[in-house]
Design a protein around this motif. Sequence first.
Motif, short mmCIF file in Angstrom:
data_model
loop_
_atom_site.label_atom_id
_atom_site.label_comp_id
_atom_site.label_asym_id
_atom_site.label_seq_id
_atom_site.Cartn_x
_atom_site.Cartn_y
_atom_site.Cartn_z
N VAL A 81 0.84 -1.20 0.00
CA VAL A 81 0.00 0.00 0.00
C VAL A 81 0.87 1.25 0.00
N ASP A 82 1.97 1.22 0.76
CA ASP A 82 2.89 2.36 0.75
C ASP A 82 3.50 2.58 -0.63
N GLN A 83 3.78 1.49 -1.36
CA GLN A 83 4.43 1.61 -2.66
C GLN A 83 3.46 1.83 -3.81
N HIS A 84 2.30 1.13 -3.78
CA HIS A 84 1.41 1.11 -4.94
C HIS A 84 0.03 1.70 -4.66
N PHE A 86 -3.80 1.92 -3.31
CA PHE A 86 -4.94 1.05 -3.05
C PHE A 86 -4.75 -0.36 -3.62
N LEU A 87 -4.12 -0.47 -4.78
CA LEU A 87 -3.91 -1.77 -5.42
C LEU A 87 -3.07 -2.70 -4.54
N GLY A 88 -2.25 -2.14 -3.68
CA GLY A 88 -1.41 -2.94 -2.80
C GLY A 88 -2.21 -3.79 -1.82
N ILE A 89 -3.46 -3.41 -1.55
CA ILE A 89 -4.31 -4.22 -0.68
C ILE A 89 -4.49 -5.61 -1.26
N PHE A 90 -4.58 -5.69 -2.58
CA PHE A 90 -4.85 -6.97 -3.23
C PHE A 90 -3.59 -7.75 -3.57
N THR A 91 -2.47 -7.06 -3.74
CA THR A 91 -1.25 -7.74 -4.19
C THR A 91 -0.23 -7.97 -3.09
N GLY A 92 -0.24 -7.17 -2.05
CA GLY A 92 0.82 -7.20 -1.05
C GLY A 92 0.92 -8.50 -0.27
#
Length: 121
Positions: A81-84, A86-92
Amino acid sequence: MDIMEYIRVFIVGGLICLIAQILMDTTKLMPARILVIYVALGTILTGLKIYQPIVDFAGAGATVPLLGFGYSLGKGVMRAVDQHGFLGIFTGGLSATAGGIGAAIVFGYIAALLFNPKAKQ
């Protein structure tokens, strides 16, 4: 490593496992439900920044049990989430735990090839 670190790892990891065993023995919760509770609890405690001090204190005693898998998922989501955004919620979570998930699939497949399971009666 000094001996006290080993003792801390053993005590914290043992307490986590002891709590799960008590839950299995004294409640009607099935082991799979306890597994889900532990992973969810590890993720929630990581999100609330409560689990990091436990990891700092106990090391592998806190990161190896199922709470540690939730911790890894939570840390991965927070980093993504820090890097990407909202999309980071799904990929992190998946990117942070891909090695463990991949190993579980490979070793599970090897075990299925080597052993002949029998149905419970």
